[in-house]
Design an enzyme around this catalytic site. Structure first.
Site, short mmCIF file in Angstrom:
data_model
loop_
_atom_site.label_atom_id
_atom_site.label_comp_id
_atom_site.label_asym_id
_atom_site.label_seq_id
_atom_site.Cartn_x
_atom_site.Cartn_y
_atom_site.Cartn_z
N LYS A 34 0.67 -1.19 0.13
CA LYS A 34 -0.08 -0.16 0.03
C LYS A 34 0.85 1.31 0.13
O LYS A 34 1.96 1.12 0.40
CB LYS A 34 -0.91 -0.12 1.20
CG LYS A 34 -0.26 -0.14 2.43
CD LYS A 34 -1.35 -0.39 3.63
CE LYS A 34 -0.87 -0.06 4.99
NZ LYS A 34 -1.67 -0.15 6.10
N ARG A 119 -11.30 -0.24 14.06
CA ARG A 119 -11.15 0.42 12.84
C ARG A 119 -12.09 -0.20 11.78
O ARG A 119 -13.39 -0.17 11.77
CB ARG A 119 -9.89 0.61 12.11
CG ARG A 119 -8.83 1.35 13.20
CD ARG A 119 -7.57 1.55 12.32
NE ARG A 119 -7.06 0.52 11.68
CZ ARG A 119 -5.71 0.53 11.25
NH1 ARG A 119 -5.00 1.44 11.28
NH2 ARG A 119 -5.26 -0.58 10.38
N TYR A 241 16.57 30.57 7.40
CA TYR A 241 15.59 31.40 8.00
C TYR A 241 15.81 31.63 9.60
O TYR A 241 15.93 30.69 10.25
CB TYR A 241 14.23 30.71 7.80
CG TYR A 241 13.86 30.84 6.45
CD1 TYR A 241 13.61 31.88 5.87
CD2 TYR A 241 13.79 29.58 5.50
CE1 TYR A 241 13.17 32.25 4.52
CE2 TYR A 241 13.09 29.80 4.07
CZ TYR A 241 13.03 31.14 3.89
OH TYR A 241 12.50 31.28 2.40
N MET A 289 11.97 24.72 2.54
CA MET A 289 10.97 23.91 1.62
C MET A 289 11.95 23.22 0.71
O MET A 289 11.31 21.74 0.36
CB MET A 289 9.93 24.92 0.73
CG MET A 289 9.10 24.13 -0.17
SD MET A 289 7.85 25.20 -1.05
CE MET A 289 6.89 26.05 0.33
#
Length: 346
Positions: A34, A119, A241, A289
């Site tokens: 998966k 679940r 930053y 990023m």
């Protein structure tokens, strides 16, 4: 050209699968693919496992199942854990998670009994109805009755035996069928958790199924980032930053072209290490990023265009995830699509 490279060793995946086959106190061992094989690429990994003898595969969604069936061709079982509507998706095996699923389907299927995860799976009241009226299963070929362990990574957790007892009692009330119990960690819980089919996922990809103990699995992948630029900075100059890191000596800073958009959490600030030709050095400043910076002062061989190892044998996915306050599963499945993926053959 991508500035991040994932190198995936399909042979290591196959060796991990074989190790799990040797360890599982029962029958066959499936492969859970998966989330695109936990982010590493389902198609090449599935082909390698098929060629090694794996005949049972599990995915989460219909879309994953259809893609995997196209990759594998006819033969191996491809089961969809989330199920799918009846009468569609030939070649896929539904996992039946409710009485509505049972009523809607015919033919081969896997019956999921909820033994404590709360679940998916037949709840206790649904199981009672099914046990009282086994004719509800008419028209179905139950390949396996399965459950899913909630705390198998902790061998001492009382829920393990609770779930095993509930599942065994449920199976006694259902028509006789092969069972499927253990996930990756469950395989290491011993003979009581053996069954006709185990369903490991994370362990195939090198994540540790026995936290707190040595990892019995082989590393499967490395992540490297390409150095885009090197610069020398004086004492007192900041990097990144917020001026979060301050040079206290003349320093050489390497900037690589990967960041949190590629799945490397910002929480790695001040914790992550890079590695190049056997030498280790710290990440400095914040994860941006698209960029990360490393203090490579003293690494004379470092040049722009070289590749710094971020995740690998010296610092595996479980370790990096722990630095960020998460788990290897989340880190692995978050690794970005901007990475080039190179596959070493099995």
């Amino acid at each position: 050209m991508p500035h991040g490279l994932l190198t995936i060793d399909c042979g290591a995946v196959v060796r991990n699968w074989r190790r799990l086959c040797e360890t599982h106190a029962g029958g066959a061992v499936a492969a859970v693919l998966k989330a695109d094989a936990y982010g590493l690429g389902a198609a090449p990994i599935a082909r390698a496992l098929r060629d090694a003898g794996c005949r049972h595969f599990f995915v989460a969604t219909v879309e994953e199942g259809e893609a995997l069936r196209a990759t594998l061709g006819e033969g191996p079982m491809v089961a969809v854990l989330g199920g799918f509507p009846a009468g569609k998706h030939a070649g896929l095996t539904p996992v039946l998670n409710s009485l509505d699923d049972v009523a809607a389907h015919s033919g081969p299927a896997i019956l999921h009994v909820d033994s404590g995860m709360s679940r998916l799976g037949l709840a206790l009241d649904e199981l009672e109805k099914l046990a009282d009226n086994p004719a509800l299963l008419d028209g179905l070929e139950i390949l396996y009755v399965m459950t899913h362990l909630a705390a198998a990574e902790d061998p001492q957790h009382p829920l393990n035996l609770v779930q095993l007892t509930r599942f065994n009692e449920a199976c006694l009330r259902l028509p006789r069928a092969r069972r499927s119990i253990a996930n990756s960690s469950g395989i290491f819980l011993g003979p009581r958790f053996g069954s006709e089919l185990a369903r490991p996922g994370a362990a195939l990809y090198g994540l540790n199924p026995t936290p707190g103990r040595p990892n019995p699995m082989e590393p499967v992948f490395t992540l490297t980032g390409q150095v885009l630029q090197l610069r020398n900075i004086p004492p007192g100059q900041t990097v990144g930053y917020g001026g979060a890191w301050l040079a206290t000596r003349p320093s050489r800073i390497a900037t690589i072209g990967i960041g949190y958009a590629d799945g490397l959490p910002r929480a790695l600030e001040g914790r992550l290490k890079g590695r190049y030709r056997g030498q280790e050095f710290p990440m400095v400043g914040r994860v941006s990023m698209d960029l990360m910076t490393f203090d490579v002062t003293g690494i004379r061989a470092m040049k722009a265009g070289r590749w710094i190892e971020i995740i690998g044998p010296h610092q595996d996915a479980d370790m990096v995830a722990g630095m960020a306050g998460t788990i290897g599963y989340e880190l692995l499945t978050s690794l970005g699509r901007r990475f080039r993926r190179d596959y070493l053959p099995a």
